[in-house]
Design a protein around this motif. Structure first.
Motif: not given
Length: 328
Positions: A132-136, A139-148
């Motif tokens: 559960g801790t790993a899942l929570l 849930l935050y994932m940095p945006s990949l917009e800049t890299q794309l």
């Protein structure tokens, strides 16, 4: 050395899960941290799937452990026998990623040498806290917009070089270009599509991705450019049509961008084709082969532009209809 977000999240989530299990007074509280480390994934989608696979595998492992250890005994050989049955079941349930995680529960039960309700309840809480801790946290994932966007800019930069090098070759038969930009573009496209897949997995409800169609379009255009090179090498030197085609490639190279102005170049290409058709018929085999290569090259250029035209809505305003058209 760059530290990725997955490493940072692992470093944050692991002590949190251990602390929670320790505060609750659970036996084998360190196992919660091990489960957390095993469950951190690079995307939200993989994180959710991983959590489910590992949770189900842990539950099945607990049931197998109780059955085998209590009926046969707490002996290393029993672990081997149990795994011979347990692993095929995880394959059948399609939760094989959870085998490593479930081994933590198996070894906890083996080392305890008993399976009381209290101990089993503690193991259940360790599973919930670790996964559960790993899942929570995941849930935050940095945006990949800049890299794309960076990949897009890099790709367009090398497309410009390729198109301009083709123009230089047609003009001066410049053979100094080694074509390394073609391989660089292939590498960029591969990295970009990996990023697109990862970013898509981070948005669980997104079916389409704004960059996927773009990079797929560029990949097809790159294939066309590679097919054009042998045709370009067969164009006659300083021929009037060749010079016009060289100028056309220069314009394409100077205007590589994410937008869609392909209509303008398709119109210009049509004018080139008309000029080509107005030339005298070839008289020798060499002239005939040159004319055939030129015809194929114009066709490849048209396909290149049509890919861009179909990619998105045109950025060129529609031409005003003539009075004759309006009266139709």
């Amino acid at each position: 050395m760059k530290i990725g977000s997955r490493t940072i999240k692992t470093a944050i989530a692991t002590p949190i899960s251990i602390s929670i299990a320790q505060v609750l007074g659970l036996t084998n509280f360190i196992s919660a941290g091990i489960l957390t480390i095993l469950c951190i994934q690079p995307s939200r989608k993989r994180s959710v799937l991983s959590a489910w696979h590992r949770f189900l595998a842990c539950v099945v492992a607990a049931l197998f452990s109780i059955t085998f250890f209590e009926l046969i005994g707490y002996h290393p050989i029993v672990i081997g026998i149990m795994l011979a049955f347990f692993i095929p079941v995880t394959v059948w349930l399609k939760v094989t990623p959870g085998i490593a995680t479930s081994s933590v529960i198996i070894l906890n039960l083996y080392s305890a040498e008993y399976a009381s309700i209290t101990f089993l309840t503690e193991q259940f809480f360790i599973i919930i806290i670790g996964i559960g801790t790993a899942l929570l946290v995941n849930l935050y994932m940095p945006s990949l917009e800049t890299q794309l966007k960076q990949k897009q800019d890099e790709l367009e930069y090398y497309f410009q070089i390729i198109l301009n090098e083709i123009a230089l070759y047609i003009h001066d038969k410049n053979e100094n270009w080694d074509g390394k930009e073609l391989q660089i573009c292939e590498d960029i496209l591969q990295d970009a599509m990996d990023l697109v897949l990862l970013d898509k997995e981070n948005h669980l409800l997104r079916n389409k991705h704004p960059y996927r169609d773009y990079f797929q379009m560029r990949n097809k255009q790159l294939e066309l450019l590679e097919r054009m090179l042998p045709l370009v090498s067969r164009l006659p030197n300083k021929d009037s049509i060749s010079i016009k085609i060289a100028g056309f490639f220069e314009k394409l190279g100077d205007n590589v961008h994410p937008g869609n102005t392909a209509t303008l170049y398709l119109d210009e290409l049509e004018e080139l084709r008309k000029t080509f058709n107005q030339k005298e018929l070839p008289k020798t085999q060499e002239e005939f082969e040159t004319r055939a290569n030129l015809f194929r090259l114009l066709h490849e250029i048209e396909d290149y532009l049509l890919l861009k035209k179909k990619f998105k809505k045109s950025d060129v305003p529609e031409k005003k209809r003539t009075k004759k058209d309006r009266n139709k």
